[in-house]
Design a protein around this motif. Structure first.
Motif, PDB file in Angstrom:
ATOM      1  N   ARG A  63      -1.463 -42.132 -16.744  1.00 45.99           N
ATOM      2  CA  ARG A  63      -0.811 -41.851 -18.036  1.00 45.99           C
ATOM      3  C   ARG A  63      -0.972 -40.388 -18.412  1.00 45.99           C
ATOM      4  NH1 ARG A  63       2.056 -40.640 -21.186  1.00 45.99           N
ATOM      5  NH2 ARG A  63       2.516 -41.453 -23.270  1.00 45.99           N
ATOM      6  N   PRO A 113      -1.901 -38.143 -25.189  1.00 48.52           N
ATOM      7  CA  PRO A 113      -2.213 -38.891 -23.972  1.00 48.52           C
ATOM      8  C   PRO A 113      -2.947 -38.082 -22.922  1.00 48.52           C
ATOM      9  CG  PRO A 113       0.035 -39.351 -24.694  1.00 48.52           C
ATOM     10  CD  PRO A 113      -0.485 -38.255 -25.573  1.00 48.52           C
ATOM     11  N   ALA A 126      -6.109 -40.457 -22.492  1.00 51.29           N
ATOM     12  CA  ALA A 126      -5.737 -41.543 -21.587  1.00 51.29           C
ATOM     13  C   ALA A 126      -6.863 -41.878 -20.614  1.00 51.29           C
ATOM     14  CB  ALA A 126      -4.448 -41.178 -20.833  1.00 51.29           C
ATOM     15  N   THR A 179      -0.703 -47.182 -23.979  1.00 53.58           N
ATOM     16  CA  THR A 179       0.026 -47.265 -22.712  1.00 53.58           C
ATOM     17  C   THR A 179      -0.901 -47.297 -21.510  1.00 53.58           C
ATOM     18  OG1 THR A 179       0.288 -44.856 -22.762  1.00 53.58           O
ATOM     19  CG2 THR A 179       2.105 -46.176 -23.613  1.00 53.58           C
ATOM     20  N   GLY A 180      -2.142 -46.857 -21.671  1.00 52.24           N
ATOM     21  CA  GLY A 180      -3.104 -46.951 -20.581  1.00 52.24           C
ATOM     22  C   GLY A 180      -3.911 -48.229 -20.591  1.00 52.24           C
TER      23      GLY A 180
END
Length: 701
Positions: free
Chosen positions: A410, A66, A70, A125-126
Motif C-alpha cells: 500500500r 498511506p 501503511a 486499505t492495508g
C-alpha cells in the motif's frame, strides 16, 4: 444447495457490514477531494497565484498518509489484531470531517483534514480483516463489494453537497461524518480475525507452558516478539518476492488506467463550458459574470449530477463484477477491461485536444461526449484493471506475513501514484491520455503471460503459483503389508535408541507417534531422506479421508481449481467441472518433440491430463485429456510413459525425470484407474514394489 450457498453468502456479508461501511466512508473522503478543490476556488477568487499551489496540495495530500502509516499498520495488525486496526482506521476518518465542520474556510484546516483522511485510508486499505474472515470462495466477490462500497460513498458525497451546500459547507461535513461514525461503532461488535485468534491461543498455551520456567513473558510480550519477527520477511522465498513483484507491477499498470487521475479532478474535468470560460477572465470579469451563474448556488450543479452519474455507473459495474467473478475467469475480464480502457483513453485524448475537433463539435456537445466516454471508461476499468491488484494481494500473499506485506504494498502504491501524477502533469492532457493508452497496450503481452488465474481459489492456493516445479502426490497408496513392515522397522529403531547416546538426540524423531496422521508424516520424512526420488513430495492422506474429511475436501477443491486455472479456458476441467473430482498428483514432464517440450502432468481420480508449459505453475497450453472410461491404457518405457486412449489419435509419449519417477507415476495412474472402475482400495503387487523396497531399505538400517 443453492439456498444454503446464498444464506452463507448473506451471513458473511452481514458480518462484514461495518467493514464495508468504513470503505463507504473511504469513498466519501476520496471523492471529497475534487469537491474541496471546487469549494476552495469559490472562496479564493481573485488570488490565482497561490490557488494553484493549494489546489495541488489538496489533490495530493491524502496520498501522503498511506506512505507513512501503511507499513506501521501491518506491524500493528500482527500485534493487536486486524479488528483493532479497523477501529483505529475509523477514528481519523471521523475526525477529518469534524475538522472541516469546525472551519471550512481555512486552507490549513482543509489540508489537515486531507492528511487525517490519508492516515485512515492507509490503515484501512492495508487491513487483512476481510481476507481473514470471509469464506475463501467469496473473497473475490467481497473484494468487488468493497469497491462498490467506495463507489456508493462517492455518489453520496456529491448528493450531500448538493443538498447542504446552500445551507453551509460545514453541514456537508457534519452529514458525511455520520457514516464513519456508524462504521466505527459497528466494528466494536464484530468478531476478531480467526487467524489472529488462533495465534493468540497458541501464545496463551506457550505462556502457560513457561510459567514455571525462567522466562515470564506475557501474551502481549510474546505477540510483540512475534510481530518483530514478522518484520523479517523471508524475501528470498519465491512465494514472497515473486507475488510482491507481480502485485507491484499490477499496481503500477493500474495507474495507467487513468481512473485515480480523473477521480481526483472529476468536477474540474466535467465543468460546464460557461464556467470554464469564466475562470479565464480577470477578477473584475468574474465579479460581473457571477450573477449570470446560478443565484442560489456557487457550484456547478450540472457537473455534480454528471459526477453522480459516473459514480453510479462505477457502483453498478462493481456489483456486476462481484457476480461475474463467480461465473467467469478473472483473466478474461482483466484483458477485456484493459483493451476497452485503452480505447476509451484514446478517445478522451482526442476530446481533450481542442484544435482537432473544435470545428466539428460545440463546447456543450464536447462536454456530453466527455461525460459519455468517462462513464464507459469507469465501467470498463472496474472489470479488471482496478480490481485485480487487490485480489492478487488477498490470495497470493502468504498468511503469516500478509499484514506486513500488504502495508508495504500500500505504501508503494501511494508513492508510485505520486510519481506517476507528477510525470503525467509534465504533458498536455491529451498526450497524458494517449501515453496511458499506449502503456497499457504495450504491456499486454507480458500481462497475458504472467498474470495468474484466481477464479475460486482459496487462501492456501497462492503459493502454488510460485513454488519450484516438483512432483506432488496428494494420496498415499494402500499398502497394508508395507505398513506392517514400517511399524516393525520403527519399533526396532526405537529399541536401538535406548542403548545409543548418539541416536538418543534424535529420539523424538524416531518414536512411533500415537496419532495415525503423524505416523504418515514420519513415513514422508524418511521417504524424503532415504528415497532416491528426492524431488517427490508425498502428502499423507488417503482417498477415504479426502472424500469424507471436510477440511481436506476444501484443500482438494483448491488443488483442482488451481489446475483448472493454469490450463486453458476451453480446457476439459473448465468445461467439465465436477465437485467430487479428486486431485491425486501433478508434476513436471517433457515431450520428445514439438516447439515447447517442457510440460506438466495432472492426475485425477477420473482422468489424466498432459499439457505444454508456457510459464511454470502459471500457464499451460495444448492440453490433452485422457478419461479412464475411454479404454485408456498406460505403458512404461524406462523413464517414459506412453498414454493411449480411443478418443485421442495415436500414442502420447511423455518423459519423466527418472525411471523411478516413471515407475511411481505408472502405479499411481493404475491405482486411479482401479478407483474409477471398482472404487475399492486394495493391496496389489502392481502398486507396492517401489514403496516396499523403500521400507525394506529402512528395515535393514
Amino acid at each position: 444447495m443453492a439456498v444454503d450457498k446464498s444464506n452463507k453468502f448473506l451471513r458473511a456479508l452481514w458480518v462484514l457490514l461495518p467493514f464495508f461501511i468504513l470503505h463507504l466512508s473511504s469513498g466519501l473522503s476520496g471523492s471529497f477531494t475534487t469537491i474541496l478543490i471546487d469549494h476552495f476556488r469559490e472562496i479564493q477568487k481573485g488570488n490565482s497565484t497561490s490557488s494553484v499551489v493549494y489546489e495541488t496540495l489538496l489533490g495530493t495530500f491524502e496520498d501522503y498518509g498511506p506512505i507513512l502509516v501503511a507499513v506501521l499498520g501491518g506491524f500493528l495488525q500482527q500485534l493487536f489484531g486486524p479488528k483493532k486496526i479497523l477501529i483505529a482506521a475509523g477514528i481519523p476518518s471521523f475526525l477529518s470531517w469534524l475538522l472541516v465542520a469546525i472551519n471550512p474556510e481555512s486552507i490549513h484546516v482543509l489540508l489537515g483534514s486531507r492528511l487525517l483522511a490519508g492516515f485512515s485510508n492507509g490503515l484501512l486499505t492495508g487491513n487483512v480483516y476481510m481476507a481473514d474472515v470471509a469464506p475463501s470462495e467469496y473473497i473475490s466477490s467481497f473484494k468487488s463489494i468493497e469497491a462498490a462500497s467506495r463507489s456508493l460513498g462517492a455518489i453520496l458525497i456529491f448528493a450531500i453537497t448538493l443538498i447542504f451546500y446552500n445551507v453551509g459547507f460545514r453541514y456537508v461535513a457534519i452529514a458525511a461524518a455520520i457514516f464513519p461514525f456508524l462504521g466505527l461503532v459497528g466494528t466494536f461488535f464484530t468478531c476478531e480475525s480467526p487467524i489472529f485468534e488462533e495465534r493468540v491461543n497458541d501464545i496463551r498455551l506457550s505462556v502457560e507452558s513457561h510459567k514455571n520456567g525462567e522466562e515470564n513473558l506475557t501474551g502481549f510480550s510474546l505477540r510483540l516478539v512475534q510481530a518483530k519477527e514478522k518484520l523479517k520477511i523471508p524475501i528470498k522465498s519465491p512465494a514472497v518476492y515473486q507475488p510482491m513483484i507481480l502485485i507491484t507491477c499490477a499496481l503500477c499498470i493500474q495507474h495507467f488506467s487513468g481512473f485515480t487521475f480523473t477521480k481526483k479532478f472529476l468536477l474540474q474535468v466535467l465543468k460546464s463550458p460557461k464556467q470554464q470560460v469564466d475562470q479565464n477572465l480577470t477578477s473584475m470579469a468574474l465579479n460581473e459574470t457571477k450573477a449570470v451563474l446560478t443565484e442560489d448556488s456557487g457550484i456547478d450543479e450540472k457537473a455534480y449530477f454528471f459526477a453522480m452519474l459516473i459514480n453510479f455507473i462505477r457502483f453498478i459495474s462493481n456489483l456486476l463484477m462481484a457476480r461475474f467473478l463467480r461465473s467467469f475467469r478473472i483473466r478474461s475480464l482483466y484483458f477485456l477491461s484493459l483493451f476497452a480502457t485503452s480505447f476509451c483513453l484514446i478517445i478522451l485524448g482526442f476530446l481533450e485536444e481542442d484544435k482537432m475537433l473544435a470545428p466539428y463539435f460545440s463546447h456543450e456537445v464536447d462536454q456530453y461526449l466527455k461525460v459519455s466516454i468517462l462513464a464507459v471508461h469507469v465501467f470498463c476499468v472496474q472489470f479488471g484493471l482496478q480490481s485485480l491488484s487487490g485480489q492478487l494481494t488477498d490470495i497470493l500473499l502468504p498468511s503469516n506475513s500478509k499484514a506486513i506485506m500488504k502495508g508495504v504494498i500500500r505504501a508503494i502504491q501511494a508513492l508510485t501514484l505520486l510519481i506517476f501524477v507528477t510525470i503525467m502533469k509534465q504533458f498536455e492532457e491529451h498526450w497524458s491520455f494517449w501515453i496511458m493508452a499506449m502503456g497499457l497496450i504495450c504491456v499486454s503481452p507480458l500481462l497475458y503471460t504472467f498474470i495468474p488465474e484466481l477464479k475460486n481459489l482459496g487462501r492456501t492456493s497462492g503459493e502454488f503459483f510460485f513454488l519450484p516445479s516438483q512432483t506432488l502426490f496428494y494420496v498415499v497408496l494402500p499398502l497394508n503389508d508395507a505398513k506392517k513392515k514400517w511399524k516393525n522397522a520403527i519399533n526396532k529403531a526405537k529399541a536401538m535408541v535406548l542403548f545409543s547416546k548418539g541416536i538418543q538426540k534424535r529420539q523424538s524423531r524416531l518414536e512411533v507417534p500415537s496419532d495415525p496422521q503423524e505416523k504418515w508424516w514420519h513415513w514422508k520424512s524418511f521417504e524424503v531422506t532415504s528415497n532416491k526420488n528426492k524431488n517427490i513430495t508425498l502428502i499423507p492422506d488417503t482417498m477415504d479421508t479426502l472424500r469424507n474429511d471436510e477440511r481436506l475436501q476444501k484443500l482438494n477443491r483448491d488443488r483442482v481449481c488451481f489446475v483448472t486455472n493454469i490450463l486453458g479456458q476451453n480446457g476439459f476441467l473448465n468445461c467439465n467441472d465436477t465437485k467430487s473430482r479428486i486431485c491425486i498428483g501433478r508434476g513436471p514432464i517433457s515431450f520428445p518433440d514439438g516447439a515447447i517440450r517442457k510440460g506438466g502432468v495432472f492426475l485425477f481420480d477420473d482422468l489424466i491430463i498432459v499439457a505444454r508449459k508456457v510459464v511454470q505453475n502459471r500457464r499451460y497450453m495444448n492440453e490433452q485429456a485422457f478419461k479412464f472410461t475411454d479404454n485408456f491404457q498406460v505403458r512404461r518405457e524406462e523413464a517414459s510413459l506412453v498414454l493411449i486412449s480411443e478418443n485421442n489419435p495415436g500414442e502420447i509419449k511423455i518423459n519423466l525425470e527418472t525411471a523411478n519417477n516413471a515407475s511411481l507415476w505408472e502405479k499411481y495412474v493404475k491405482f486411479a484407474m482401479r478407483q474409477k472402475n471398482t472404487d475399492i482400495e486394495s493391496t496389489s503387487e502392481d502398486c507396492g514394489s517401489e514403496d516396499d523396497s523403500l521400507l525394506e531399505n529402512i528395515y535393514r538400517k
